[in-house]
Scaffold this motif. Sequence first.
Motif, short mmCIF file in Angstrom:
data_model
loop_
_atom_site.label_atom_id
_atom_site.label_comp_id
_atom_site.label_asym_id
_atom_site.label_seq_id
_atom_site.Cartn_x
_atom_site.Cartn_y
_atom_site.Cartn_z
N VAL A 153 5.89 -9.41 -4.55
CA VAL A 153 6.97 -8.43 -4.74
C VAL A 153 7.61 -8.09 -3.39
O VAL A 153 6.94 -7.54 -2.50
CB VAL A 153 6.44 -7.15 -5.41
CG1 VAL A 153 7.58 -6.15 -5.61
CG2 VAL A 153 5.79 -7.48 -6.75
N PRO A 154 8.90 -8.38 -3.20
CA PRO A 154 9.55 -8.07 -1.91
C PRO A 154 9.64 -6.57 -1.69
O PRO A 154 9.71 -5.79 -2.63
CB PRO A 154 10.94 -8.70 -2.06
CG PRO A 154 11.17 -8.84 -3.52
CD PRO A 154 9.82 -9.04 -4.14
N VAL A 155 9.64 -6.18 -0.41
CA VAL A 155 9.58 -4.76 -0.07
C VAL A 155 10.78 -4.00 -0.61
O VAL A 155 10.66 -2.82 -0.99
CB VAL A 155 9.44 -4.59 1.46
CG1 VAL A 155 10.70 -5.00 2.19
CG2 VAL A 155 9.05 -3.16 1.82
N GLU A 156 11.95 -4.63 -0.71
CA GLU A 156 13.14 -3.92 -1.21
C GLU A 156 13.04 -3.57 -2.68
O GLU A 156 13.79 -2.73 -3.18
CB GLU A 156 14.40 -4.74 -0.93
CG GLU A 156 14.45 -6.11 -1.57
CD GLU A 156 13.92 -7.19 -0.63
OE1 GLU A 156 14.21 -8.38 -0.87
OE2 GLU A 156 13.22 -6.84 0.35
N LYS A 157 12.08 -4.18 -3.40
CA LYS A 157 11.86 -3.81 -4.80
C LYS A 157 10.78 -2.75 -4.94
O LYS A 157 10.52 -2.26 -6.03
CB LYS A 157 11.49 -5.05 -5.62
CG LYS A 157 12.65 -6.00 -5.84
CD LYS A 157 12.31 -7.06 -6.87
CE LYS A 157 13.52 -7.95 -7.15
NZ LYS A 157 13.21 -8.99 -8.16
N GLN A 158 10.13 -2.40 -3.82
CA GLN A 158 9.09 -1.39 -3.85
C GLN A 158 9.61 0.00 -3.50
O GLN A 158 9.01 1.00 -3.90
CB GLN A 158 7.99 -1.75 -2.83
CG GLN A 158 7.25 -3.03 -3.11
CD GLN A 158 6.23 -3.29 -2.03
OE1 GLN A 158 5.35 -2.47 -1.80
NE2 GLN A 158 6.35 -4.42 -1.35
N GLY A 170 0.81 -1.22 0.00
CA GLY A 170 0.00 0.00 0.00
C GLY A 170 0.83 1.26 0.00
O GLY A 170 0.38 2.32 -0.45
N THR A 171 2.09 1.17 0.49
CA THR A 171 2.94 2.36 0.55
C THR A 171 3.45 2.75 -0.84
O THR A 171 4.06 3.81 -0.98
CB THR A 171 4.14 2.13 1.48
OG1 THR A 171 5.01 1.14 0.93
CG2 THR A 171 3.68 1.70 2.86
N SER A 172 3.21 1.90 -1.83
CA SER A 172 3.61 2.23 -3.20
C SER A 172 2.51 2.96 -3.95
O SER A 172 2.66 3.26 -5.14
CB SER A 172 4.00 0.94 -3.95
OG SER A 172 5.12 0.32 -3.35
N GLY A 219 -0.27 6.17 -4.45
CA GLY A 219 -0.37 7.61 -4.21
C GLY A 219 -1.27 7.95 -3.05
O GLY A 219 -1.02 8.92 -2.31
N ASP A 220 -2.34 7.18 -2.86
CA ASP A 220 -3.28 7.44 -1.77
C ASP A 220 -2.60 7.39 -0.41
O ASP A 220 -3.01 8.09 0.53
CB ASP A 220 -4.42 6.43 -1.79
CG ASP A 220 -5.41 6.68 -2.92
OD1 ASP A 220 -5.29 7.73 -3.57
OD2 ASP A 220 -6.28 5.84 -3.16
N PHE A 221 -1.58 6.56 -0.28
CA PHE A 221 -0.83 6.44 0.97
C PHE A 221 -0.24 7.80 1.36
O PHE A 221 -0.39 8.27 2.48
CB PHE A 221 0.27 5.40 0.80
CG PHE A 221 1.29 5.35 1.90
CD1 PHE A 221 1.02 4.71 3.09
CD2 PHE A 221 2.53 5.95 1.73
CE1 PHE A 221 1.97 4.67 4.11
CE2 PHE A 221 3.49 5.91 2.74
CZ PHE A 221 3.21 5.27 3.92
N TYR A 222 0.41 8.45 0.42
CA TYR A 222 1.05 9.74 0.68
C TYR A 222 0.03 10.85 0.82
O TYR A 222 0.15 11.74 1.68
CB TYR A 222 2.04 10.06 -0.44
CG TYR A 222 3.15 9.07 -0.55
CD1 TYR A 222 4.28 9.18 0.27
CD2 TYR A 222 3.09 8.01 -1.44
CE1 TYR A 222 5.31 8.25 0.20
CE2 TYR A 222 4.11 7.08 -1.52
CZ TYR A 222 5.23 7.20 -0.70
OH TYR A 222 6.22 6.27 -0.77
N GLU A 223 -0.99 10.84 -0.03
CA GLU A 223 -2.01 11.89 0.01
C GLU A 223 -2.76 11.89 1.34
O GLU A 223 -3.00 12.95 1.93
CB GLU A 223 -2.99 11.70 -1.15
CG GLU A 223 -2.37 11.95 -2.52
CD GLU A 223 -3.28 11.51 -3.65
OE1 GLU A 223 -4.50 11.40 -3.41
OE2 GLU A 223 -2.77 11.26 -4.76
N GLY A 224 -3.13 10.69 1.81
CA GLY A 224 -3.86 10.59 3.07
C GLY A 224 -3.05 11.10 4.24
O GLY A 224 -3.53 11.87 5.08
#
Length: 347
Positions: free
Chosen positions: A187-192, A154-156, A158-163
Amino acid sequence: MFQVLNEEGEIVNEEFAPDLSDEELQELMSRMVYTRVLDQRSIALNRQGRLGFYAPTAGQEASQIASHFALEKEDFLLPGYRDVPQMIWHGLPLYQAFLFSKGHFHGNQMPEGVNTLSPQIIIGAQYVQAAGVALGKKLRGNKSVAVTYTGDGGTSQGDFYEGMNFAGAYKAPAIFFVQNNLFAISVPVEKQTAAKTLAQKAVAAGIEGYQVDGMDPLAVYAITKYARERAINGEGPTLIETMTYRYGPHTMAGDDPTRYRTDDLDTEWEKRDPLVRFRSYLEKKGLWSEEKEEEVIERAREDIKEAIKKADAQPKQKVTELIEHMFEELPQHLEEQLAEYREKESK
């Protein structure tokens, strides 16, 4: 990373150990055990074709249940699709949780006084909604918070940052959870992200951020309680990254975790199992036993048996009911479809 209880069930951060009574500690453990049984039975029901969409939760009980344990009934939940357990402990009847999984509209009709939205399927969208709910609470002077959950994927969005940015700018009483189970499906977190942690993403929004051991129920409870107090005191929102792990697949819709996770990684995280850790802690205090756990397991099985029976007995959803609940005021093309299906149903 913030931790109170280590993998051996020993307090390693006495200063921040939460002040929970013996009864509260037992209740928290009961809820975690109950939720593990619910997950096991839900997977079985899904395989039998008696449930539809289901996202396993085993491994994330400390992150989900201990965080919810620090909340109050008037707080408002904005869950993701893996966060049905928090909704149940917030008051959603179990049979309605099963109806949600089956795609029935009644599963999304929250009873009066149960402050939660339906689980959000769109990744990250609940963050924007949480900012809005939190701002509404602030404008009304409510001493309660909006709490939302997403995964590392979810941190990838746009809504994450906007909220977070909106809530931060207005010091809205919100708590933003990122349950970092290391993989957004496969998808592993280090690729996000190139960020070292997901908690540090709070800096850009000007809010506080913490990374916590998401397999440690005492640490999760303590940091959530702290974030809630900050929020209702007008100090603004908090981002909490819980380092956790889902033992099952992303969902039961064909995901095969063996294609992207190793046996070694699974074994490493199984040693951190939140139930094993908390059980060890409580047993040393004389607060838990095999008999107590069996009682909880049996109660969960009976509740689930009755709830699925009630869900199965629910009248089959009609196409007209589906259309009627899509909008408060239907647009013209849906009005036309509704009239067409009503005519068919009347024959």
